[in-house]
Structures are given as structure tokens and as C-alpha cells.
Design a protein around this motif. Structure first.
Motif, PDB file in Angstrom:
ATOM      1  N   GLU A  13      45.380 -72.930   3.340  1.00 42.27           N
ATOM      2  CA  GLU A  13      46.670 -72.285   3.054  1.00 42.27           C
ATOM      3  C   GLU A  13      46.455 -70.889   2.462  1.00 42.27           C
ATOM      4  O   GLU A  13      47.120 -69.924   2.853  1.00 42.27           O
ATOM      5  CB  GLU A  13      47.481 -73.156   2.094  1.00 42.27           C
ATOM      6  N   LEU A  14      45.526 -70.770   1.539  1.00 38.52           N
ATOM      7  CA  LEU A  14      45.226 -69.453   0.956  1.00 38.52           C
ATOM      8  C   LEU A  14      44.725 -68.483   2.027  1.00 38.52           C
ATOM      9  O   LEU A  14      45.169 -67.332   2.097  1.00 38.52           O
ATOM     10  CB  LEU A  14      44.165 -69.582  -0.145  1.00 38.52           C
ATOM     11  N   LEU A  15      43.821 -68.953   2.869  1.00 35.84           N
ATOM     12  CA  LEU A  15      43.289 -68.092   3.925  1.00 35.84           C
ATOM     13  C   LEU A  15      44.381 -67.682   4.911  1.00 35.84           C
ATOM     14  O   LEU A  15      44.376 -66.550   5.413  1.00 35.84           O
ATOM     15  CB  LEU A  15      42.141 -68.796   4.648  1.00 35.84           C
ATOM     16  N   SER A  16      45.328 -68.572   5.166  1.00 34.14           N
ATOM     17  CA  SER A  16      46.411 -68.222   6.089  1.00 34.14           C
ATOM     18  C   SER A  16      47.315 -67.136   5.496  1.00 34.14           C
ATOM     19  O   SER A  16      47.840 -66.296   6.226  1.00 34.14           O
ATOM     20  CB  SER A  16      47.220 -69.449   6.494  1.00 34.14           C
ATOM     21  N   TRP A  17      47.502 -67.145   4.183  1.00 32.12           N
ATOM     22  CA  TRP A  17      48.277 -66.074   3.541  1.00 32.12           C
ATOM     23  C   TRP A  17      47.572 -64.727   3.719  1.00 32.12           C
ATOM     24  O   TRP A  17      48.215 -63.708   3.975  1.00 32.12           O
ATOM     25  CB  TRP A  17      48.487 -66.355   2.056  1.00 32.12           C
ATOM     26  N   TYR A  18      46.259 -64.726   3.558  1.00 31.36           N
ATOM     27  CA  TYR A  18      45.494 -63.490   3.764  1.00 31.36           C
ATOM     28  C   TYR A  18      45.704 -62.972   5.187  1.00 31.36           C
ATOM     29  O   TYR A  18      45.884 -61.770   5.407  1.00 31.36           O
ATOM     30  CB  TYR A  18      44.014 -63.699   3.514  1.00 31.36           C
ATOM     31  N   LYS A  19      45.678 -63.876   6.154  1.00 27.48           N
ATOM     32  CA  LYS A  19      45.878 -63.487   7.561  1.00 27.48           C
ATOM     33  C   LYS A  19      47.303 -62.983   7.785  1.00 27.48           C
ATOM     34  O   LYS A  19      47.516 -62.013   8.509  1.00 27.48           O
ATOM     35  CB  LYS A  19      45.571 -64.649   8.479  1.00 27.48           C
ATOM     36  N   THR A  20      48.274 -63.652   7.176  1.00 29.00           N
ATOM     37  CA  THR A  20      49.669 -63.246   7.332  1.00 29.00           C
ATOM     38  C   THR A  20      49.880 -61.796   6.902  1.00 29.00           C
ATOM     39  O   THR A  20      50.625 -61.046   7.537  1.00 29.00           O
ATOM     40  CB  THR A  20      50.584 -64.174   6.509  1.00 29.00           C
ATOM     41  N   TYR A  21      49.210 -61.422   5.844  1.00 26.08           N
ATOM     42  CA  TYR A  21      49.369 -60.056   5.315  1.00 26.08           C
ATOM     43  C   TYR A  21      48.329 -59.080   5.881  1.00 26.08           C
ATOM     44  O   TYR A  21      48.218 -57.954   5.423  1.00 26.08           O
ATOM     45  CB  TYR A  21      49.320 -60.077   3.793  1.00 26.08           C
ATOM     46  N   GLY A  22      47.573 -59.537   6.886  1.00 24.41           N
ATOM     47  CA  GLY A  22      46.628 -58.659   7.545  1.00 24.41           C
ATOM     48  C   GLY A  22      45.416 -58.291   6.712  1.00 24.41           C
ATOM     49  O   GLY A  22      44.755 -57.285   6.969  1.00 24.41           O
TER      50      GLY A  22
END
Length: 68
Positions: A56-65
């Protein structure tokens, strides 16, 4: 003491790398347990929950580029 932007960026990068490494370790441990047929153990389930949280944390990083 307040961090300057350069220190904040370095801290962020270190945090992101640590999260990715922890995710990879959890995935490796889960794969080893699965190969032994131990998917129903408490350890496997704890690793699964940890991996899900880190994912979930890594997906947030991806969401914000912030990561590829």
C-alpha cells in the motif's frame, strides 16, 4: 532541528528504499514458506499482512509519481 530540502529528499529516498527492501524480504520469506507448504502458519499470515501494508505504501509512491 528542521531539515533542509536536501536532507528531506535524502531521508525520503532512504525511507523508500527501506520499504522496498522490507517488501522484497517479506515476499522472499513467504515464497520459502509456501514452498514448504506452510501457508497456514502464523508466520506466513503475519508476513502476508506486512507485505500488504508495504504494498500500500509503495502504491502511494507510484500514485504520486515518486517511483517508477
Amino acid at each position: 532541528m528542521q531539515m533542509n530540502e536536501q536532507e528531506q529528499l535524502a531521508a525520503y529516498r532512504a525511507m523508500q528504499a527501506a520499504i522496498q527492501q522490507e517488501y522484497d524480504r517479506a515476499a522472499d520469506k513467504m515464497a520459502a514458506l509456501k514452498a514448504q507448504g506452510k501457508e497456514k502458519t502464523a508466520t506466513y499470515r503475519q508476513l502476508f499482512a506486512r507485505k500488504l501494508t508495504l504494498s500500500e505504501l509503495l502504491s502511494w509512491y507510484k500514485t504520486y509519481g515518486l517511483v517508477p
